[in-house]
Scaffold this motif. Structure first.
Motif, mmCIF file in Angstrom:
data_model
loop_
_atom_site.group_PDB
_atom_site.id
_atom_site.type_symbol
_atom_site.label_atom_id
_atom_site.label_comp_id
_atom_site.label_asym_id
_atom_site.label_seq_id
_atom_site.Cartn_x
_atom_site.Cartn_y
_atom_site.Cartn_z
ATOM 1 N N LYS A 20 -0.364 -8.432 -8.404
ATOM 2 C CA LYS A 20 -1.227 -7.180 -8.383
ATOM 3 C C LYS A 20 -2.050 -7.152 -7.174
ATOM 4 C CE LYS A 20 -4.443 -4.590 -11.002
ATOM 5 N NZ LYS A 20 -5.346 -4.696 -12.332
ATOM 6 N N THR A 21 -2.812 -8.367 -6.978
ATOM 7 C CA THR A 21 -4.085 -8.555 -5.868
ATOM 8 C C THR A 21 -3.301 -8.352 -4.646
ATOM 9 O OG1 THR A 21 -5.439 -9.670 -7.269
ATOM 10 C CG2 THR A 21 -5.522 -9.943 -4.706
ATOM 11 N N VAL A 22 -1.897 -8.887 -4.545
ATOM 12 C CA VAL A 22 -1.139 -9.087 -2.964
ATOM 13 C C VAL A 22 -0.705 -7.796 -2.850
ATOM 14 C CG1 VAL A 22 0.701 -9.840 -2.146
ATOM 15 C CG2 VAL A 22 -0.660 -11.703 -3.094
ATOM 16 N N ALA A 24 -1.772 -4.807 -4.019
ATOM 17 C CA ALA A 24 -2.668 -4.024 -3.757
ATOM 18 C C ALA A 24 -3.323 -3.930 -2.296
ATOM 19 C CB ALA A 24 -3.993 -4.074 -4.923
ATOM 20 N N ASP A 25 -3.445 -5.311 -1.622
ATOM 21 C CA ASP A 25 -3.798 -5.252 -0.518
ATOM 22 C C ASP A 25 -2.712 -4.698 0.509
ATOM 23 O OD1 ASP A 25 -5.612 -6.694 1.469
ATOM 24 O OD2 ASP A 25 -3.746 -7.661 2.133
ATOM 25 N N VAL A 26 -1.363 -4.921 0.131
ATOM 26 C CA VAL A 26 -0.320 -4.356 1.218
ATOM 27 C C VAL A 26 -0.520 -3.094 1.018
ATOM 28 C CG1 VAL A 26 2.116 -4.011 1.274
ATOM 29 C CG2 VAL A 26 1.112 -6.539 0.746
ATOM 30 N N GLN A 28 -3.015 -1.275 0.830
ATOM 31 C CA GLN A 28 -4.048 -0.569 1.304
ATOM 32 C C GLN A 28 -3.920 -0.786 2.865
ATOM 33 O OE1 GLN A 28 -7.927 -1.997 0.153
ATOM 34 N NE2 GLN A 28 -8.984 -0.606 1.343
ATOM 35 N N HIS A 29 -3.347 -2.088 3.046
ATOM 36 C CA HIS A 29 -3.298 -2.592 4.694
ATOM 37 C C HIS A 29 -1.916 -2.488 5.343
ATOM 38 C CE1 HIS A 29 -7.483 -3.093 4.478
ATOM 39 N NE2 HIS A 29 -7.471 -3.902 3.142
ATOM 40 N N HIS A 35 5.296 -11.294 6.749
ATOM 41 C CA HIS A 35 5.162 -11.457 5.483
ATOM 42 C C HIS A 35 6.180 -10.327 4.752
ATOM 43 C CE1 HIS A 35 2.047 -14.218 4.595
ATOM 44 N NE2 HIS A 35 1.464 -13.707 5.763
#
Length: 151
Positions: A20-22, A24-26, A28-29, A35
């Motif tokens: 989920k954290t990974v 969410a970062d993708v 956003q950015h 990757h």
């Protein structure tokens, strides 16, 4: 009354939180560098949403690739939505985190595998494992977490 700590379940919860954290970062950015992700999920899991023709084509599990083209990545509390291209046909998907069976980022040789809760020991007969009978068995390796800590 005795109770046990369910480390397996706690580990799965933590690993799904990492996904989920990974994601969410993708969302956003964007995907950094080389990757990309291979995500295999159970298409029959409650809450999975995909086109009927995809469900018919992948009646058990499906692997999606997040790399060059994806849209509408929306990371929620219990799962994520994404639109992917299937033969020039954009299709929206919703995948609950609990439906995920594997999450792999081959660019950094990272992968997670979740055992299915409905996995039965009788199913082991259906799994083909190739082993060389005389191959040496590797010793277990203990890794100190101290090597990963910042000074």
């Amino acid at each position: 009354m005795s109770r046990d700590i369910d480390y397996g379940n706690l580990m799965h919860t933590a690993m799904r939180g990492l996904i989920k954290t990974v994601l969410a970062d993708v969302a956003q950015h964007g995907l950094p560098g080389a990757h990309h992700f291979f995500i295999t999920f159970d298409t029959r899991y409650e809450g999975v949403q995909l086109a009927d023709w995809l469900a018919d084509r992948y009646p058990g599990e499906m692997t999606i690739v997040m790399q060059h083209w994806y849209e509408n990545l929306d990371v929620g509390e219990d799962g994520f939505a994404i639109t992917l291209n299937f033969g020039d046909s954009p299709e929206p998907l919703y995948i609950p985190y609990d439906a995920i069976r594997t999450f792999v980022d081959p660019s950094v040789e990272f992968g997670l595998r979740f055992e299915s809760p409905d996995f039965d020991e009788d199913d082991e007969d259906d799994i083909e494992v190739e082993e060389e009978p005389d191959a040496p068995k590797p010793d277990a390796e203990v890794v100190s977490l101290d090597s990963f800590r910042k000074p």
